[in-house]
Design a protein around this motif. Structure first.
Motif, PDB file in Angstrom:
ATOM      1  N   HIS A 143       0.885  -1.298  -0.119  1.00  0.00           N
ATOM      2  CA  HIS A 143       0.097   0.116  -0.025  1.00  0.00           C
ATOM      3  C   HIS A 143       0.874   1.204   0.101  1.00  0.00           C
ATOM      4  O   HIS A 143       0.691   2.124  -0.605  1.00  0.00           O
ATOM      5  CB  HIS A 143      -0.823   0.109   1.138  1.00  0.00           C
ATOM      6  N   ASN A 144       1.893   1.355   0.998  1.00  0.00           N
ATOM      7  CA  ASN A 144       2.829   2.407   0.998  1.00  0.00           C
ATOM      8  C   ASN A 144       3.506   2.635  -0.158  1.00  0.00           C
ATOM      9  O   ASN A 144       3.759   4.005  -0.461  1.00  0.00           O
ATOM     10  CB  ASN A 144       3.721   2.285   2.350  1.00  0.00           C
ATOM     11  N   THR A 145       3.659   1.916  -1.014  1.00  0.00           N
ATOM     12  CA  THR A 145       4.610   2.004  -2.235  1.00  0.00           C
ATOM     13  C   THR A 145       3.630   2.100  -3.320  1.00  0.00           C
ATOM     14  O   THR A 145       4.179   2.299  -4.747  1.00  0.00           O
ATOM     15  CB  THR A 145       5.789   0.897  -2.523  1.00  0.00           C
ATOM     16  N   GLY A 146       2.406   2.213  -3.350  1.00  0.00           N
ATOM     17  CA  GLY A 146       1.429   2.175  -4.419  1.00  0.00           C
ATOM     18  C   GLY A 146       1.425   0.914  -5.268  1.00  0.00           C
ATOM     19  O   GLY A 146       0.839   1.152  -6.437  1.00  0.00           O
ATOM     20  N   GLY A 147       1.818   0.036  -4.550  1.00  0.00           N
ATOM     21  CA  GLY A 147       1.793  -1.325  -5.303  1.00  0.00           C
ATOM     22  C   GLY A 147       0.269  -1.793  -5.341  1.00  0.00           C
ATOM     23  O   GLY A 147      -0.514  -1.310  -4.935  1.00  0.00           O
ATOM     24  N   ARG A 148       0.170  -3.221  -5.921  1.00  0.00           N
ATOM     25  CA  ARG A 148      -1.098  -3.454  -6.065  1.00  0.00           C
ATOM     26  C   ARG A 148      -0.739  -5.246  -5.816  1.00  0.00           C
ATOM     27  O   ARG A 148      -0.046  -5.767  -6.438  1.00  0.00           O
ATOM     28  CB  ARG A 148      -1.776  -3.522  -7.479  1.00  0.00           C
TER      29      ARG A 148
END
Length: 152
Positions: A143-148
């Protein structure tokens, strides 16, 4: 077990490296064990999806769900679905509905027992609370790195 660093040093270790090393160790072990009984990890995923389904699933439904597992891709997954059909574990009707055969059920049961053994092996010395915390922390990193993640 002996850890690689003391606690103060571990806090400064890169999550990217350690999550990759854990991924590699788990996936390599899983794939080797499944190969030992004559299947691949994607074939196991297909069997599990069909065997555990409350209602019959189509090829498209199974493919859509699994194609992003470990970056498998749609072409590879389609080939693995074909392999489960060729091996006689699953049939596909004219509408694309996949059905487990008796031979497929027997093989699924064998592979599921192996997966249970692998689960116990991986979780040795790891409490449910530690495991839950680990998954929540990894999901927070995503979540914090904008991943999915695959399910998002």
């Amino acid at each position: 077990m002996e850890y690689s660093h003391n606690d103060a040093e571990l806090i400064r270790q890169p999550i990217g490296y350690w999550s990759w090393a854990a991924y590699k160790a788990v996936v390599d072990r899983t794939r080797a064990a499944l190969a030992g009984i004559g299947t691949t990890q994607p074939q196991w995923w297909v069997l599990a999806q069909v065997a555990r389904a409350d209602t019959a699933k189509t090829r498209d439904e199974v493919s859509r769900l699994l194609r992003n597992y470990l970056d498998t891709g749609s072409e590879t997954l389609e080939s693995e679905i074909d392999s489960t059909i060729t091996r006689g574990w699953i049939t596909e009707d004219s509408e694309g509905v996949l059905t487990l055969t008796a031979e497929g059920r027997a093989f699924y049961d064998k592979a599921a027992a192996l997966q249970d053994e692998l689960w116990a092996e991986r979780h040795a010395g790891v409490s449910d609370e530690e495991y839950l915390t680990t998954l929540k922390v990894l999901q927070r990193f995503i979540h914090n790195t904008g991943g999915r993640a695959w399910h998002q």
